[in-house]
Design a protein around this motif. Structure first.
Motif, PDB file in Angstrom:
ATOM      1  N   GLY A  28       0.832  -1.194   0.000  1.00  0.00           N
ATOM      2  CA  GLY A  28       0.000   0.000   0.000  1.00  0.00           C
ATOM      3  C   GLY A  28       0.865   1.241   0.000  1.00  0.00           C
ATOM      4  N   ASP A  29       0.545   2.200   0.868  1.00  0.00           N
ATOM      5  CA  ASP A  29       1.335   3.424   0.976  1.00  0.00           C
ATOM      6  C   ASP A  29       2.533   3.264   1.905  1.00  0.00           C
ATOM      7  OD1 ASP A  29      -0.202   4.967  -0.742  1.00  0.00           O
ATOM      8  OD2 ASP A  29      -1.561   5.617   0.853  1.00  0.00           O
ATOM      9  N   GLN A  30       2.685   2.100   2.493  1.00  0.00           N
ATOM     10  CA  GLN A  30       3.698   1.907   3.522  1.00  0.00           C
ATOM     11  C   GLN A  30       4.921   1.205   2.947  1.00  0.00           C
ATOM     12  OE1 GLN A  30       2.247  -0.371   6.831  1.00  0.00           O
ATOM     13  NE2 GLN A  30       3.952   0.139   8.162  1.00  0.00           N
ATOM     14  N   ARG A  31       6.105   1.799   3.161  1.00  0.00           N
ATOM     15  CA  ARG A  31       7.367   1.181   2.752  1.00  0.00           C
ATOM     16  C   ARG A  31       8.273   1.084   3.965  1.00  0.00           C
ATOM     17  NH1 ARG A  31      10.600  -0.196  -1.387  1.00  0.00           N
ATOM     18  NH2 ARG A  31       9.187   0.544  -3.016  1.00  0.00           N
ATOM     19  N   LEU A  32       8.865  -0.090   4.144  1.00  0.00           N
ATOM     20  CA  LEU A  32       9.803  -0.329   5.227  1.00  0.00           C
ATOM     21  C   LEU A  32      11.154  -0.741   4.660  1.00  0.00           C
ATOM     22  CD1 LEU A  32       7.537  -2.384   7.687  1.00  0.00           C
ATOM     23  CD2 LEU A  32       7.985   0.074   7.707  1.00  0.00           C
ATOM     24  N   ILE A  33      12.198  -0.447   5.424  1.00  0.00           N
ATOM     25  CA  ILE A  33      13.567  -0.812   5.067  1.00  0.00           C
ATOM     26  C   ILE A  33      14.156  -1.601   6.229  1.00  0.00           C
ATOM     27  CG2 ILE A  33      15.890   0.047   4.579  1.00  0.00           C
ATOM     28  CD1 ILE A  33      14.481   2.611   3.477  1.00  0.00           C
ATOM     29  N   SER A  34      14.684  -2.772   5.949  1.00  0.00           N
ATOM     30  CA  SER A  34      15.350  -3.567   6.988  1.00  0.00           C
ATOM     31  C   SER A  34      16.824  -3.708   6.648  1.00  0.00           C
ATOM     32  CB  SER A  34      14.705  -4.952   7.117  1.00  0.00           C
ATOM     33  OG  SER A  34      14.902  -5.715   5.937  1.00  0.00           O
ATOM     34  N   VAL A  35      17.651  -3.745   7.683  1.00  0.00           N
ATOM     35  CA  VAL A  35      19.087  -3.955   7.532  1.00  0.00           C
ATOM     36  C   VAL A  35      19.506  -4.992   8.561  1.00  0.00           C
ATOM     37  CG1 VAL A  35      21.384  -2.921   7.604  1.00  0.00           C
ATOM     38  CG2 VAL A  35      19.435  -1.571   6.767  1.00  0.00           C
ATOM     39  N   VAL A  36      20.116  -6.071   8.088  1.00  0.00           N
ATOM     40  CA  VAL A  36      20.646  -7.114   8.970  1.00  0.00           C
ATOM     41  C   VAL A  36      22.112  -7.311   8.615  1.00  0.00           C
ATOM     42  CG1 VAL A  36      20.538  -9.537   9.628  1.00  0.00           C
ATOM     43  CG2 VAL A  36      18.415  -8.264   9.244  1.00  0.00           C
ATOM     44  N   MET A  37      22.989  -7.073   9.576  1.00  0.00           N
ATOM     45  CA  MET A  37      24.429  -7.165   9.354  1.00  0.00           C
ATOM     46  C   MET A  37      25.018  -8.261  10.240  1.00  0.00           C
ATOM     47  SD  MET A  37      24.629  -4.717   7.171  1.00  0.00           S
ATOM     48  CE  MET A  37      26.400  -4.541   6.958  1.00  0.00           C
ATOM     49  N   GLY A  38      25.995  -8.983   9.703  1.00  0.00           N
ATOM     50  CA  GLY A  38      26.728  -9.966  10.486  1.00  0.00           C
ATOM     51  C   GLY A  38      25.925 -11.191  10.853  1.00  0.00           C
ATOM     52  N   SER A  39      25.039 -11.635   9.970  1.00  0.00           N
ATOM     53  CA  SER A  39      24.272 -12.844  10.242  1.00  0.00           C
ATOM     54  C   SER A  39      25.141 -14.077   9.982  1.00  0.00           C
ATOM     55  CB  SER A  39      23.020 -12.883   9.369  1.00  0.00           C
ATOM     56  OG  SER A  39      22.145 -13.911   9.771  1.00  0.00           O
ATOM     57  N   THR A  40      24.574 -15.258  10.298  1.00  0.00           N
ATOM     58  CA  THR A  40      25.378 -16.483  10.270  1.00  0.00           C
ATOM     59  C   THR A  40      25.268 -17.281   8.983  1.00  0.00           C
ATOM     60  OG1 THR A  40      23.552 -17.617  11.398  1.00  0.00           O
ATOM     61  CG2 THR A  40      25.321 -16.721  12.778  1.00  0.00           C
ATOM     62  N   SER A  41      24.281 -16.975   8.140  1.00  0.00           N
ATOM     63  CA  SER A  41      24.124 -17.733   6.897  1.00  0.00           C
ATOM     64  C   SER A  41      23.213 -16.964   5.953  1.00  0.00           C
ATOM     65  CB  SER A  41      23.523 -19.116   7.176  1.00  0.00           C
ATOM     66  OG  SER A  41      22.174 -18.988   7.610  1.00  0.00           O
ATOM     67  N   GLU A  42      23.189 -17.394   4.694  1.00  0.00           N
ATOM     68  CA  GLU A  42      22.279 -16.780   3.732  1.00  0.00           C
ATOM     69  C   GLU A  42      20.834 -16.950   4.164  1.00  0.00           C
ATOM     70  OE1 GLU A  42      22.902 -18.182  -0.212  1.00  0.00           O
ATOM     71  OE2 GLU A  42      25.042 -17.685  -0.264  1.00  0.00           O
TER      72      GLU A  42
END
Length: 405
Positions: free
Chosen positions: A265-279
């Protein structure tokens, strides 16, 4: 006294509009015997999902507000997410007329040797000492995460990798990336090459807002160079139709990283994940963050651009009132069920004097919740007000002097 009355009236006007736009709540289900009561959107927002990683966040792309996060300002290696910064620089230089999509970009021997198939990193496969249109080379960098393409593009835009890195840092400073420093366009390990989850989210937001065409390349699921077809490494593009970007990254030092964005809809979110353990873990965590954000927060458009939301007295003008509105739509993201608790406020000067130009900033409108400012925008004149004739200006001068007491 008059200014207080005007401000109160304007505030009531805004509240009236906001309440009028509130969607009618659905009819609640009939309670069933021994059934748990239905969840209420008015309940406090539960904690975000547990995330595996050294730093992470979820940002509302409209306001830039961070909805949840951990270690958001910790400096980490951005790995290939760096290429989003490279894309931003290319888009900005293109907008400034410095380069064009049709430019022929040379795959130099340096780019081929340091970022091509003979290295351990990802590559696009453009032939050494051959040229390709800038647009094709950029898609090879964005979709295939080609280090060779990133280096070739940097050399084309700035003459060398070092000069391009200087451009990256200049544009990063403009965006507000206060804790980032780039030494190359690829994200390959380099001394002092760092960023943060907050800075990377700001970068994503800037690319989405300022250069939507360049951002759209991130939604391409696969790309072919010569006989080599490679898929986009962002598996969320296949999992969730609302996801349209952005970029993965991985080195042994950085771990597995993913910067994602989705719009519903009108809502956009941005996520950032750094240093995780696997794809898989970085994708699962990013999906969980996005789902949590969309479930427990909602975006509302309060006003369209150019729509009158207030009117204010003008002295010495051909017209006695100026219509005030916004130059851009005003959207806010709030916890679900709390839309009616928004508190809009306006700050408008009590004495406006013509001439007033169309688009001139007159005051500000704020939207608050629990005493915190969710959004703030300048109020602008929707139309110009020309200066009145001599006698009206003189009369208004006397009236202004009289009312000043």
């Amino acid at each position: 006294m008059k200014s207080r009355f005007v401000l109160a009236a304007l505030t009531a006007f805004v509240v009236g509009i906001a309440l009028a736009q509130t969607p009618t709540p659905p009819i609640p289900p009939v309670p069933q015997p021994n059934a748990a009561a239905p969840a209420s959107d008015a309940l406090p927002v539960p904690p975000p999902p547990e995330i595996t990683g050294t730093a992470w966040l979820l940002m509302d792309a409209t306001s830039g507000n961070i909805l949840a996060g951990e270690n958001v300002d910790m400096q980490v290696e951005p790995a290939s997410i760096t290429k989003v910064m490279t894309s931003y620089v290319i888009a900005a230089e293109m907008a400034g007329g410095k380069v064009a999509k049709t430019d022929q970009v040379m795959m130099s021997e340096n780019a081929w040797r340091t970022g091509g198939a003979a290295t351990d990193g990802s590559y696009s496969g453009f032939e050494v000492n051959q040229t390709a249109p800038l647009l094709e080379m950029e898609k090879g960098m964005v979709v295939q995460s080609g280090n060779d393409a990133a280096i070739a593009l940097a050399e084309h835009v700035a003459g060398s990798v070092d000069a391009f890195a200087a451009l990256m840092n200049q544009y990063a400073a403009r965006i507000g990336m206060q804790n980032s420093h780039f030494v190359n366009p690829t994200g390959l390990p380099g001394e002092g090459h760092v960023s943060t989850a907050r800075d990377l989210a700001l970068l994503a937001r800037a690319l989405i807002h300022n250069y939507p065409e360049a951002y759209s390349y991130n939604s391409i699921k696969e790309y072919t160079v010569g006989s080599i077809t490679q898929p986009n490494r962002n598996v969320l593009l296949w999992r969730d139709d609302s996801v349209d970007g952005i970029k993965t990254g991985h080195t042994s030092a950085a771990g597995y990283c993913l910067m994602a964005s989705a719009q519903r809809g009108d809502q956009r979110l941005i996520s950032v994940v750094m240093g995780s353990t696997s794809e898989k873990q970085r994708a699962d965590d990013s999906q969980a963050l996005l789902n949590w954000g969309f479930r427990f927060y909602e975006t509302h458009k309060l006003f369209d651009a150019g729509t009158q939301i207030a009117e204010q007295k003008v002295w010495k003008g051909q017209a006695d009132q100026v219509q005030l509105g916004l130059s851009q739509p005003l959207l806010v993201t709030v916890p679900r069920g709390r839309y009616e608790q928004l508190q809009p406020m306006m700050d408008v000067p009590t004495a406006l004097v013509a001439p007033i130009e169309q688009g001139q900033a007159i005051g500000t409108v704020k939207v608050m919740l629990d005493g915190e400012v969710l959004a703030q925008r300048p109020l602008v004149a929707i139309s110009a007000i020309e200066e009145a004739g001599f006698f009206k200006r003189l009369w208004h001068e006397l009236l202004m002097w009289w009312h000043s007491d």
